[in-house]
Design a protein around this motif. Structure first.
Motif, PDB file in Angstrom:
ATOM      1  N   ASN A 174     -21.280 -26.973 -18.830  1.00 57.80           N
ATOM      2  CA  ASN A 174     -21.215 -25.404 -18.624  1.00 57.80           C
ATOM      3  C   ASN A 174     -21.221 -25.065 -17.239  1.00 57.80           C
ATOM      4  N   VAL A 175     -20.364 -24.527 -16.572  1.00 53.38           N
ATOM      5  CA  VAL A 175     -20.272 -24.025 -15.374  1.00 53.38           C
ATOM      6  C   VAL A 175     -20.171 -22.396 -15.284  1.00 53.38           C
ATOM      7  N   THR A 176     -21.382 -21.808 -14.678  1.00 52.38           N
ATOM      8  CA  THR A 176     -21.159 -20.437 -14.280  1.00 52.38           C
ATOM      9  C   THR A 176     -21.098 -20.096 -12.807  1.00 52.38           C
ATOM     10  N   LEU A 177     -20.560 -18.992 -12.479  1.00 55.00           N
ATOM     11  CA  LEU A 177     -20.602 -18.506 -11.130  1.00 55.00           C
ATOM     12  C   LEU A 177     -21.137 -17.223 -11.077  1.00 55.00           C
ATOM     13  N   ASN A 178     -22.152 -17.147 -10.555  1.00 54.95           N
ATOM     14  CA  ASN A 178     -23.140 -15.639 -10.669  1.00 54.95           C
ATOM     15  C   ASN A 178     -23.305 -15.331 -11.793  1.00 54.95           C
ATOM     16  N   GLY A 179     -23.542 -16.220 -12.701  1.00 51.79           N
ATOM     17  CA  GLY A 179     -23.833 -16.046 -14.225  1.00 51.79           C
ATOM     18  C   GLY A 179     -22.615 -16.007 -15.096  1.00 51.79           C
ATOM     19  N   VAL A 193     -10.331 -27.300  -8.037  1.00 50.75           N
ATOM     20  CA  VAL A 193      -9.126 -27.053  -7.256  1.00 50.75           C
ATOM     21  C   VAL A 193      -8.578 -25.692  -7.180  1.00 50.75           C
ATOM     22  N   ASP A 194      -8.557 -25.144  -8.185  1.00 46.88           N
ATOM     23  CA  ASP A 194      -8.138 -23.717  -8.184  1.00 46.88           C
ATOM     24  C   ASP A 194      -8.972 -22.837  -7.529  1.00 46.88           C
ATOM     25  N   LEU A 195      -9.982 -23.283  -7.029  1.00 47.13           N
ATOM     26  CA  LEU A 195     -10.850 -22.300  -5.768  1.00 47.13           C
ATOM     27  C   LEU A 195     -11.115 -23.280  -4.726  1.00 47.13           C
ATOM     28  N   PRO A 196     -10.124 -23.662  -3.998  1.00 46.79           N
ATOM     29  CA  PRO A 196     -10.353 -24.418  -2.779  1.00 46.79           C
ATOM     30  C   PRO A 196     -11.411 -23.981  -1.752  1.00 46.79           C
ATOM     31  N   ASP A 197     -12.258 -24.666  -1.336  1.00 45.42           N
ATOM     32  CA  ASP A 197     -13.469 -24.421  -0.283  1.00 45.42           C
ATOM     33  C   ASP A 197     -14.268 -23.529  -1.010  1.00 45.42           C
ATOM     34  N   LEU A 198     -14.740 -23.534  -2.277  1.00 49.09           N
ATOM     35  CA  LEU A 198     -15.573 -22.651  -2.884  1.00 49.09           C
ATOM     36  C   LEU A 198     -16.966 -22.669  -2.040  1.00 49.09           C
ATOM     37  N   ALA A 199     -17.353 -24.070  -1.796  1.00 47.58           N
ATOM     38  CA  ALA A 199     -18.717 -24.472  -1.269  1.00 47.58           C
ATOM     39  C   ALA A 199     -18.888 -23.618   0.152  1.00 47.58           C
ATOM     40  N   SER A 200     -17.884 -23.109   0.768  1.00 48.53           N
ATOM     41  CA  SER A 200     -18.203 -22.317   1.900  1.00 48.53           C
ATOM     42  C   SER A 200     -18.647 -21.047   1.461  1.00 48.53           C
ATOM     43  N   SER A 201     -18.401 -20.280   0.488  1.00 48.73           N
ATOM     44  CA  SER A 201     -19.038 -19.153   0.085  1.00 48.73           C
ATOM     45  C   SER A 201     -20.247 -19.408  -1.069  1.00 48.73           C
ATOM     46  N   ILE A 227     -23.816 -21.780 -10.151  1.00 52.83           N
ATOM     47  CA  ILE A 227     -23.560 -21.627  -8.735  1.00 52.83           C
ATOM     48  C   ILE A 227     -23.648 -20.023  -8.474  1.00 52.83           C
ATOM     49  N   GLN A 228     -24.411 -20.101  -7.437  1.00 50.89           N
ATOM     50  CA  GLN A 228     -24.521 -18.355  -7.032  1.00 50.89           C
ATOM     51  C   GLN A 228     -23.941 -18.416  -5.540  1.00 50.89           C
ATOM     52  N   THR A 229     -23.162 -17.531  -5.384  1.00 51.52           N
ATOM     53  CA  THR A 229     -22.308 -17.021  -3.925  1.00 51.52           C
ATOM     54  C   THR A 229     -22.903 -16.374  -3.062  1.00 51.52           C
ATOM     55  N   THR A 230     -22.404 -16.021  -2.131  1.00 49.90           N
ATOM     56  CA  THR A 230     -23.054 -15.482  -0.892  1.00 49.90           C
ATOM     57  C   THR A 230     -24.238 -14.330  -1.013  1.00 49.90           C
ATOM     58  N   THR A 231     -25.310 -14.525  -0.700  1.00 55.79           N
ATOM     59  CA  THR A 231     -26.469 -13.254  -0.628  1.00 55.79           C
ATOM     60  C   THR A 231     -26.496 -12.689   0.535  1.00 55.79           C
ATOM     61  N   ARG A 232     -27.538 -11.784   0.576  1.00 54.24           N
ATOM     62  CA  ARG A 232     -27.712 -11.022   1.502  1.00 54.24           C
ATOM     63  C   ARG A 232     -27.854 -11.725   3.048  1.00 54.24           C
ATOM     64  N   VAL A 302     -29.439  -3.218  -6.531  1.00 52.89           N
ATOM     65  CA  VAL A 302     -28.130  -4.162  -5.849  1.00 52.89           C
ATOM     66  C   VAL A 302     -26.962  -4.121  -6.368  1.00 52.89           C
ATOM     67  N   LEU A 303     -25.814  -3.509  -5.655  1.00 54.01           N
ATOM     68  CA  LEU A 303     -24.597  -3.475  -6.269  1.00 54.01           C
ATOM     69  C   LEU A 303     -23.614  -4.327  -5.546  1.00 54.01           C
ATOM     70  N   ARG A 304     -22.876  -5.549  -5.933  1.00 45.69           N
ATOM     71  CA  ARG A 304     -22.076  -6.204  -5.118  1.00 45.69           C
ATOM     72  C   ARG A 304     -20.959  -6.299  -5.717  1.00 45.69           C
ATOM     73  N   LEU A 305     -19.707  -6.245  -5.072  1.00 42.49           N
ATOM     74  CA  LEU A 305     -18.335  -6.586  -5.559  1.00 42.49           C
ATOM     75  C   LEU A 305     -17.853  -7.944  -4.742  1.00 42.49           C
ATOM     76  N   ASN A 306     -17.578  -8.788  -5.616  1.00 47.26           N
ATOM     77  CA  ASN A 306     -16.795 -10.014  -5.269  1.00 47.26           C
ATOM     78  C   ASN A 306     -15.303 -10.178  -5.513  1.00 47.26           C
ATOM     79  N   VAL A 307     -14.356 -10.258  -4.726  1.00 45.15           N
ATOM     80  CA  VAL A 307     -13.011 -10.314  -4.762  1.00 45.15           C
ATOM     81  C   VAL A 307     -12.543 -11.759  -4.345  1.00 45.15           C
ATOM     82  N   PHE A 308     -12.055 -12.640  -4.915  1.00 43.32           N
ATOM     83  CA  PHE A 308     -11.699 -14.004  -4.439  1.00 43.32           C
ATOM     84  C   PHE A 308     -10.595 -14.583  -5.007  1.00 43.32           C
ATOM     85  N   SER A 309      -9.872 -15.434  -4.361  1.00 49.37           N
ATOM     86  CA  SER A 309      -8.841 -15.954  -4.792  1.00 49.37           C
ATOM     87  C   SER A 309      -8.352 -17.497  -4.477  1.00 49.37           C
TER      88      SER A 309
END
Length: 796
Positions: A174-179, A193-201, A227-232, A302-309
């Motif tokens: 099971n893989v979750t990104l920000n839950g 591979v569909d999210l190249p270089d995800l690690a940098s975020s 996985i949790q992406t960029t925080t403050r 806290v309100l956060r909007l993530n848009v990534f591709s």
């Protein structure tokens, strides 16, 4: 080679610095005196940081004399900054005051294990991620965690990569990104591979082994990756990261952020591009991605909007290299796209896919006892793979043979595109209730919907078939809904912590499959799962604890399992009872854990070892099977500048009463019954080691080793259908320094497979009966000999 390597290392190790000091201490809650496990301690004018252990203690080593600024931060507490002048070892304790500004780590906390959870897990911090983020696939960040095996289709780490944990592949991880679920709703795999270089975020990762805690999305049978992406980040920044190395591999990344504006807003962005020729013939990759994030910080929200591709174009290497080719020394041979005997290949034999993600994350501190975290998400994916097919019967594409003169053209070479266009959207939520120090309750859940259009086109034919360009010869639509609700509680009685976790999950899946008369019609399946978990943890002291748990997991079959069956032969859902028993300890100079597990399966869907024509694994239900083993991991500070971390997993993975069906030349079935054999792709031993030496401040030399035991390609324990065990060693060099106008310059070198070990990390097998004898058709994924990636990091 080994002597030369030893000499090289000797030349790299300078004389130890004469004066090295340390800063250590303990982090507690100012009001209650409770140790704050997981607190982050950062030297703001150095690359060093630390995480407080179970007892709240931290330790920073290898510091020269001078003045340092320490920043201490923890979820829900006011950060503290202190300046320390260092000319001897210093002990500095911190008592943090609970804060009023909410931090967004609560987004993932509901589905994560803590230091007292009765679950085997590994945490990776941003520091751990950054030092290994040189351009290879995301899976390689996790390669040194216990019971983990990683492989690359292209052989050099770029493009399609795969991961197995405790022998379970990505369809059971099971893989979750920000839950939010990342597993594909239909085939349940995860394609980083569909999210190249995800690690940098990414800010941090937690890997839970076994069933673990309740989470959103696919059931966890081998592990969960959270996985949790960029925080403050409070100050503005610009980062440029570039890597280049063997097989034409180049990675360029730009990261930038505003920091906290007016104490309320922050904006972060990233753009990445990775290209590689690959080690296997015609396994090149072109990968691109971006990540944009904006956040609003209130006193209690806290309100956060993530848009990534992400976009990927990879040449097809998913069938591997034929065994005969490997034996004759051509370890790079790729036969996909072969046109004719002139050794011509179809140049556009590629996989092409784009995936766009939108996440709206909201956290609210309702009271001093109750907090809320919720998210809305939407994912849009579309793409195709294109392939050349030799001498195909036109009737297989719904066409009639073409008559030209006296000739009837019933077969033709052709090029086809197999398309997928899908939508995935939904909501997740959780409430956390903590009325007192010794009790914690989390209630959460999610509702998600998926719609996938599968359609296939003919782009070109060698012979005239009277069809128009881009002719669509098939189409079907799948829809899946996934609802779950869970509740988890922890209650402390003295040194004993009781743990309970209940989850209900409902799934409905509509797909094109075979009916009772073997006609292709739309099918519908509804499944209900109840997944209870219970455990306890006993704290021996502030530095160590023991734990035990039992957890139940249920897992639905994937798309291929369903569409290739009828209601009479439809595969059953899998059921797992997972028993775990472990011990953890954390000290200033060493730490570690030992964990025993017994995973008892009912109706496990095991890999037969074969792949279908698009590289998907073929599976079958096994009534009784199990995994039993022990995992040991730890680290020790051998000297002031020398640290060794290692882990080892020893396991027995058995299938009971496995029936293998092979076919002869006339397609007659031949059955062979096996009483007790090894589960495919489940090595009995997996080990990893990292020896890290810091010869100078902000400089590191790491010698990294990985051992993986024999893996059988099917469930018969047949030696001729297996992968030999392998032992591979890498070297990682990192050095950070400052220049005028540049906050940090980081240079790195990763040398993979330094001894050029010839090995295969993955494979597939297709045995059959010929002339009354079993004949093996094995395909392997050879990994590259010695290769390197050099990196440069600039922070402004």
């Amino acid at each position: 080679m080994k002597k030369s390597f030893a000499a090289f290392i000797a030349l790299l190790l300078p004389v130890l610095a004469a004066a090295q000091f340390s800063i250590s201490g303990k982090i507690t809650n100012q009001q209650t005196g409770e140790a704050l496990t997981g607190t982050t301690i950062t030297l703001t004018n150095s690359a060093l940081n630390a995480i407080a252990g179970v007892d709240g203690k931290y330790h920073l080593d290898n510091l020269k004399s001078g003045t340092y600024t320490l920043k201490v931060s923890f979820i829900g507490y006011h950060p503290v900054t202190k300046t320390i002048t260092l000319n001897a070892d210093v002990v500095s304790d911190f008592a943090l005051q609970p804060g009023t500004m909410l931090t967004e780590e609560v987004t993932v906390s509901a589905t994560r294990a803590s230091a007292t959870s009765p679950t085997a897990y590994t945490n990776l911090s941003k520091k751990d991620i950054d030092k290994n983020n040189s351009g290879r696939g995301f899976e390689y960040l996790l390669e040194q965690t216990p019971s983990t095996v990683v492989s690359s289709n292209a052989g050099a780490g770029v493009g399609y990569s795969s991961i197995r944990i405790r022998g379970s592949d990505a369809t059971r991880i099971n893989v979750t990104l920000n839950g939010i679920p990342m597993n594909d709703a239909e085939d349940q795999g995860v394609y980083f591979v569909d999210l190249p270089d995800l690690a940098s975020s990414v800010d941090n990762i937690q890997v839970q082994r076994g069933v673990g805690t309740s989470t959103n999305g696919a059931g966890a049978f081998g592990a969960s990756i959270n996985i949790q992406t960029t925080t403050r980040r409070d100050t503005a920044y610009t980062e440029i990261n570039s890597s280049a190395g063997s097989y034409g591999t180049v990675k360029n990344t730009l990261n930038l952020g505003t920091g906290l504006l007016g104490g309320k807003f922050s904006f972060d962005g990233r753009a990445s591009e990775i290209t590689s020729d690959g080690y296997i013939d015609r396994s090149a990759s072109t990968l691109k991605s971006f990540f944009l994030s904006g956040a609003y910080y209130g006193k209690k929200s806290v309100l956060r909007l993530n848009v990534f591709s992400g976009y990927e174009k990879t040449h097809q290497a998913w069938d591997g290299v034929p065994e005969d080719s490997v034996k004759y020394g051509n370890r790079r041979y790729n036969e996909l796209g072969y046109i004719d005997a002139t050794n011509s290949y179809y140049k556009n034999q590629t996989d092409n896919y784009t995936q766009n993600y939108y996440q709206l994350l909201y956290n609210q501190q309702i009271s001093d006892k109750i907090s809320f975290s919720g998210a809305l998400h939407y994912t849009r994916g579309y793409g195709y793979y294109e392939e050349y097919k030799n001498n195909e019967p036109v009737s297989a594409y719904g066409l009639k043979p073409v008559i030209i003169g006296t000739d009837t053209l019933a077969n033709t070479d052709l090029v086809r595109r197999l398309w997928l266009s899908n939508y995935f959207y939904g909501a997740t939520y959780n409430f956390t209730y903590k009325p007192q120090k010794n009790f914690n309750l989390v209630v959460g859940g999610a509702y998600n919907e998926y719609k996938g259009d599968h359609y296939n086109n003919i782009e070109w034919t060698q012979q005239s078939t009277t069809i128009p360009p881009d002719y669509e010869y098939s189409r079907n639509t799948a829809k899946k809904t996934d609802f779950n609700i869970f509740s988890r509680a922890e209650y402390r009685v003295g040194d004993l912590i009781l743990y309970g976790d209940l989850q209900y999950r409902h799934i409905n899946y509509s797909f094109l499959g075979f009916d009772q008369n073997l006609n292709n019609v739309q099918q519908d399946v509804s499944l209900n799962f109840f997944n209870p978990k219970a455990g306890l943890t006993y704290e021996l002291n502030q530095q160590s604890n023991i734990y035990a748990s039992v957890a139940v997991g249920n897992h639905e079959p994937n798309r291929s399992d369903f569409v290739n069956s009828s209601p009479a032969s439809r595969p059953k859902s899998e059921h797992l009872t997972d028993f775990e028993l472990g011990y953890r300890i954390s000290q200033p100079t060493f730490g570690g854990s030992i964990n025993g597990f017994y995973m008892l399966y009912k109706n496990q869907l095991v890999l037969t070892g074969a792949l279908d024509d698009v590289g998907e694994a073929i599976r079958t239900n096994i009534k009784d099977s199990y995994r039993a083993g022990i995992e040991v991991s730890g680290w020790v500070k051998l000297a002031e500048q020398l640290t060794w971390s290692a882990n080892a997993s020893l396991s027995e993975n058995k299938v009971k009463n496995f029936n293998q069906v092979l076919f002869d030349e006339d397609y007659n079935p031949v059955n062979t019954q096996y009483k007790s054999t090894d589960i495919a792709y489940s090595p009995g031993f997996v080990g990893a080691s990292t020896i890290s030496y810091h010869p100078i401040k902000n400089g590191e030399i790491a010698f990294i080793s990985k051992y993986v035991g024999r893996q059988y390609l099917d469930n018969t324990s047949t030696l001729s259908r297996s992968l030999d065990g392998y032992f591979v060693n890498d070297i990682r060099l990192n050095y950070n320094f400052k220049l005028k106008g540049v906050k940090n310059v980081g240079i790195g070198l990763l040398v993979n497979n330094v001894f050029s070990k010839k090995y295969q990390s993955d494979g597939a097998t297709y045995p059959d009966i010929e002339g009354g004898k079993v004949v093996n058709y094995n395909y392997f994924f050879p990994q590259a000999p010695v290769n390197f990636l050099a990196s440069l990091n600039l922070k402004f």
